[in-house]
Design an enzyme around this catalytic site. Structure first.
Site, PDB file in Angstrom:
ATOM      1  N   CYS A  93       0.828  -1.212   0.000  1.00  0.00           N
ATOM      2  CA  CYS A  93       0.000   0.000   0.000  1.00  0.00           C
ATOM      3  C   CYS A  93       0.859   1.258   0.000  1.00  0.00           C
ATOM      4  O   CYS A  93       0.486   2.267  -0.601  1.00  0.00           O
ATOM      5  CB  CYS A  93      -0.940  -0.014   1.204  1.00  0.00           C
ATOM      6  SG  CYS A  93      -2.202  -1.295   1.082  1.00  0.00           S
ATOM      7  N   THR A  94       2.016   1.205   0.642  1.00  0.00           N
ATOM      8  CA  THR A  94       2.943   2.340   0.627  1.00  0.00           C
ATOM      9  C   THR A  94       3.452   2.568  -0.793  1.00  0.00           C
ATOM     10  O   THR A  94       3.485   3.703  -1.275  1.00  0.00           O
ATOM     11  CB  THR A  94       4.118   2.089   1.592  1.00  0.00           C
ATOM     12  OG1 THR A  94       3.601   1.970   2.920  1.00  0.00           O
ATOM     13  CG2 THR A  94       5.122   3.218   1.561  1.00  0.00           C
TER      14      THR A  94
END
Length: 133
Positions: A93-94
């Site tokens: 997700c980063t």
């Protein structure tokens, strides 16, 4: 022992969402939780992005803190619950720009409390002791 009595004996759950538990805000949050949460609290560290239901609940508690950690919050809240972002590893997700690196969020599900740093833990929970998983 009745079911109600059994449930009363269960510790309250506080979840820390963080890509890495020992880096940045997550480390600060966990350190603060060691001294600030009560003896009936159990801390869980999650390295997975929240589900849609969790994200909705969290944004109802403190939308500002959640939006600071989840840059595309408004967009995500419009997606179906089966979208790939939900329950994905925070590291992914980063990379996808959905979660801020070095950040973290803590949620006391029962008391409807949420924060993004150690200071918020002390302000909202006070001080005592707890167990960490």
């Amino acid at each position: 022992m009745s079911l109600l009595r059994t449930l009363q004996m269960q510790p309250r759950v506080i979840t820390v969402f963080a890509e890495h538990a020992n880096v940045g805000a997550a480390s600060e949050i966990l350190g603060a939780l060691k001294t600030a949460s009560g003896p009936k609290c159990k801390v869980q560290v999650s390295t997975m992005f929240p589900t849609l239901e969790q994200l909705i609940y969290m944004s109802e508690i403190n939308r500002t803190a959640v939006a600071a950690q989840v840059p595309r919050l408004s967009e995500l809240l419009q997606k179906p619950s089966f979208s790939e972002e939900f329950s994905s590893p925070l590291a992914q997700c980063t990379q996808d720009g959905v979660w801020r690196s070095q950040g973290g969020l803590w949620v006391d599900w029962e008391k409807r409390l949420l924060g993004a740093d150690g200071q918020s833990v002390h302000e909202l929970l006070g001080s005592s002791t707890m167990t960490i998983d």
